[in-house]
Design a protein around this motif. Sequence first.
Motif, PDB file in Angstrom:
ATOM      1  N   ARG A 150      -8.685  -1.259  -0.598  1.00 17.19           N
ATOM      2  CA  ARG A 150      -8.493  -2.331   0.375  1.00 17.19           C
ATOM      3  C   ARG A 150      -8.095  -3.645  -0.267  1.00 17.19           C
ATOM      4  O   ARG A 150      -7.559  -4.519   0.410  1.00 17.19           O
ATOM      5  CB  ARG A 150      -9.784  -2.539   1.193  1.00 17.19           C
ATOM      6  CG  ARG A 150     -10.258  -1.315   1.951  1.00 17.19           C
ATOM      7  CD  ARG A 150      -9.129  -0.661   2.741  1.00 17.19           C
ATOM      8  NE  ARG A 150      -8.481  -1.565   3.658  1.00 17.19           N
ATOM      9  CZ  ARG A 150      -8.753  -1.625   4.958  1.00 17.19           C
ATOM     10  NH1 ARG A 150      -9.647  -0.831   5.482  1.00 17.19           N
ATOM     11  NH2 ARG A 150      -8.106  -2.467   5.744  1.00 17.19           N
ATOM     12  N   LEU A 154      -7.011   5.093   0.036  1.00 18.65           N
ATOM     13  CA  LEU A 154      -6.374   3.819  -0.270  1.00 18.65           C
ATOM     14  C   LEU A 154      -7.402   2.727  -0.511  1.00 18.65           C
ATOM     15  O   LEU A 154      -8.354   2.583   0.249  1.00 18.65           O
ATOM     16  CB  LEU A 154      -5.462   3.390   0.880  1.00 18.65           C
ATOM     17  CG  LEU A 154      -4.118   4.088   1.011  1.00 18.65           C
ATOM     18  CD1 LEU A 154      -3.454   3.677   2.311  1.00 18.65           C
ATOM     19  CD2 LEU A 154      -3.217   3.767  -0.171  1.00 18.65           C
ATOM     20  N   TRP A 207       0.815  -1.211   0.000  1.00 14.62           N
ATOM     21  CA  TRP A 207       0.000   0.000   0.000  1.00 14.62           C
ATOM     22  C   TRP A 207       0.851   1.265   0.000  1.00 14.62           C
ATOM     23  O   TRP A 207       0.403   2.326  -0.455  1.00 14.62           O
ATOM     24  CB  TRP A 207      -0.962   0.008   1.189  1.00 14.62           C
ATOM     25  CG  TRP A 207      -0.338   0.196   2.554  1.00 14.62           C
ATOM     26  CD1 TRP A 207      -0.026  -0.772   3.451  1.00 14.62           C
ATOM     27  CD2 TRP A 207       0.007   1.444   3.181  1.00 14.62           C
ATOM     28  NE1 TRP A 207       0.509  -0.220   4.588  1.00 14.62           N
ATOM     29  CE2 TRP A 207       0.531   1.142   4.457  1.00 14.62           C
ATOM     30  CE3 TRP A 207      -0.075   2.781   2.792  1.00 14.62           C
ATOM     31  CZ2 TRP A 207       0.983   2.122   5.340  1.00 14.62           C
ATOM     32  CZ3 TRP A 207       0.377   3.763   3.673  1.00 14.62           C
ATOM     33  CH2 TRP A 207       0.892   3.434   4.933  1.00 14.62           C
ATOM     34  N   LEU A 257      -4.218   8.767   2.509  1.00 17.16           N
ATOM     35  CA  LEU A 257      -4.450   7.484   3.169  1.00 17.16           C
ATOM     36  C   LEU A 257      -5.932   7.119   3.175  1.00 17.16           C
ATOM     37  O   LEU A 257      -6.293   5.938   3.118  1.00 17.16           O
ATOM     38  CB  LEU A 257      -3.917   7.531   4.602  1.00 17.16           C
ATOM     39  CG  LEU A 257      -2.403   7.760   4.735  1.00 17.16           C
ATOM     40  CD1 LEU A 257      -2.000   7.755   6.200  1.00 17.16           C
ATOM     41  CD2 LEU A 257      -1.605   6.742   3.944  1.00 17.16           C
ATOM     42  N   GLU A 258      -6.790   8.131   3.219  1.00 17.04           N
ATOM     43  CA  GLU A 258      -8.234   7.875   3.213  1.00 17.04           C
ATOM     44  C   GLU A 258      -8.707   7.295   1.894  1.00 17.04           C
ATOM     45  O   GLU A 258      -9.757   6.646   1.824  1.00 17.04           O
ATOM     46  CB  GLU A 258      -9.005   9.159   3.515  1.00 17.04           C
ATOM     47  CG  GLU A 258      -8.844   9.675   4.944  1.00 17.04           C
ATOM     48  CD  GLU A 258      -7.457  10.248   5.209  1.00 17.04           C
ATOM     49  OE1 GLU A 258      -6.811  10.685   4.231  1.00 17.04           O
ATOM     50  OE2 GLU A 258      -7.037  10.256   6.383  1.00 17.04           O
ATOM     51  N   SER A 293      -3.152  -2.389   9.190  1.00 22.37           N
ATOM     52  CA  SER A 293      -4.577  -2.124   8.953  1.00 22.37           C
ATOM     53  C   SER A 293      -4.809  -1.543   7.563  1.00 22.37           C
ATOM     54  O   SER A 293      -5.916  -1.646   7.028  1.00 22.37           O
ATOM     55  CB  SER A 293      -5.126  -1.168  10.010  1.00 22.37           C
ATOM     56  OG  SER A 293      -4.639   0.162   9.818  1.00 22.37           O
ATOM     57  N   ARG A 294      -3.785  -0.926   6.982  1.00 23.21           N
ATOM     58  CA  ARG A 294      -3.917  -0.329   5.644  1.00 23.21           C
ATOM     59  C   ARG A 294      -3.514  -1.296   4.529  1.00 23.21           C
ATOM     60  O   ARG A 294      -3.590  -0.951   3.345  1.00 23.21           O
ATOM     61  CB  ARG A 294      -3.068   0.932   5.538  1.00 23.21           C
ATOM     62  CG  ARG A 294      -3.446   2.028   6.524  1.00 23.21           C
ATOM     63  CD  ARG A 294      -2.690   3.319   6.230  1.00 23.21           C
ATOM     64  NE  ARG A 294      -2.884   4.296   7.271  1.00 23.21           N
ATOM     65  CZ  ARG A 294      -3.964   5.055   7.423  1.00 23.21           C
ATOM     66  NH1 ARG A 294      -4.974   4.918   6.579  1.00 23.21           N
ATOM     67  NH2 ARG A 294      -4.056   5.927   8.402  1.00 23.21           N
ATOM     68  N   GLU A 349      -1.133   0.366  12.513  1.00 25.85           N
ATOM     69  CA  GLU A 349      -1.702   1.193  11.455  1.00 25.85           C
ATOM     70  C   GLU A 349      -1.257   0.694  10.086  1.00 25.85           C
ATOM     71  O   GLU A 349      -2.056   0.618   9.152  1.00 25.85           O
ATOM     72  CB  GLU A 349      -1.295   2.658  11.640  1.00 25.85           C
ATOM     73  CG  GLU A 349      -1.854   3.587  10.588  1.00 25.85           C
ATOM     74  CD  GLU A 349      -1.437   5.031  10.801  1.00 25.85           C
ATOM     75  OE1 GLU A 349      -1.871   5.886  10.004  1.00 25.85           O
ATOM     76  OE2 GLU A 349      -0.671   5.310  11.740  1.00 25.85           O
ATOM     77  N   TRP A 350       0.029   0.332   9.965  1.00 23.81           N
ATOM     78  CA  TRP A 350       0.562  -0.158   8.689  1.00 23.81           C
ATOM     79  C   TRP A 350      -0.210  -1.411   8.253  1.00 23.81           C
ATOM     80  O   TRP A 350      -0.650  -1.512   7.102  1.00 23.81           O
ATOM     81  CB  TRP A 350       2.047  -0.485   8.830  1.00 23.81           C
ATOM     82  CG  TRP A 350       2.771  -0.588   7.521  1.00 23.81           C
ATOM     83  CD1 TRP A 350       3.546   0.347   6.930  1.00 23.81           C
ATOM     84  CD2 TRP A 350       2.768  -1.732   6.624  1.00 23.81           C
ATOM     85  NE1 TRP A 350       4.037  -0.123   5.725  1.00 23.81           N
ATOM     86  CE2 TRP A 350       3.568  -1.380   5.520  1.00 23.81           C
ATOM     87  CE3 TRP A 350       2.171  -2.975   6.660  1.00 23.81           C
ATOM     88  CZ2 TRP A 350       3.786  -2.262   4.462  1.00 23.81           C
ATOM     89  CZ3 TRP A 350       2.376  -3.852   5.603  1.00 23.81           C
ATOM     90  CH2 TRP A 350       3.181  -3.492   4.521  1.00 23.81           C
ATOM     91  N   ALA A 361       0.138   4.657  -2.075  1.00 22.55           N
ATOM     92  CA  ALA A 361       0.058   5.998  -1.498  1.00 22.55           C
ATOM     93  C   ALA A 361       1.086   6.936  -2.116  1.00 22.55           C
ATOM     94  O   ALA A 361       0.825   8.132  -2.293  1.00 22.55           O
ATOM     95  CB  ALA A 361       0.257   5.923   0.012  1.00 22.55           C
TER      96      ALA A 361
END
Length: 270
Positions: free
Chosen positions: A205, A203, A53, A200-201, A162-163, A159-160, A57
């Motif tokens: 899934r 990205l 990801w 980031l919003e 989760s993305r 966080e990493w 980004a």
Amino acid sequence: MRPHAGPAEAEVVTVAGVGSLVSEASARESFDFSNFRVGEVRGWRRSFCQSNWVNVASGGVSLESNEVAALAMVPAADYVSHVALLDVAPSELPGFYEREAGYRILWVSFSVKGQDGSVIEEGQALMCAACDDDAEADRLWAPDGEMARRCEDQSYVREWMSRALRPMWPAPQADMPLRPCDCAGTAQSVEARLSPPISLEELPRRLVPGLPLYPAPGYLRDCAQAHEAAGLLQHLLDSTCLSDRRTTLTDYLAANPGLDEYIRVRVPSS
């Protein structure tokens, strides 16, 4: 999984760089090190097999064709891969682990040869290898997992992960087409179809279902230029494989001349 064991009470720990870590400048963005040199590891080769990801980004990818992959090392019997070697103080290792979230990081044997071909250094180095699947990555990088425990900032790792694009570690796809899209084109046409950096919003899934995973062109260019600076570009092209674990970068670029031109265009270093 191979045991995670290495030199005890070492003053420095050696890290094997195989992708962006072959760039000294890129590595210093995450941790300090000394004694940058080129060495060899046996039984491993590079593969563009992780959907990443961070590449999405940062831009320079094509989401429609799953051109988002980053490098990892995969087992390859008797194969010799040239890598960058960096000596890192133990206090700097959390920065290395945080940078490499999502990988299986293990100890491998390395050697460095002199100009006459004789071995002048041998040892153990930490290296980023591919996970067998997402379940292994999730287990290793869970808050109590083997990899995450080595990070100072667990919130960053959570966080990493989760993305993460899913699947993060897709299974190799047989009969992978040599061209990811209908546009062979030129360097300019390749760049025109690549995505710019996104928030980031925004990205996604998941990967596009049913399509193979291909190298992210922008990341591939960064890796190519880092390996060129280290004198390893031809080795990168000839020895690295796609996500099918068979097709070499040399064959891939021969079928995609515009991409070959694109990765050889020099970009200013930041």
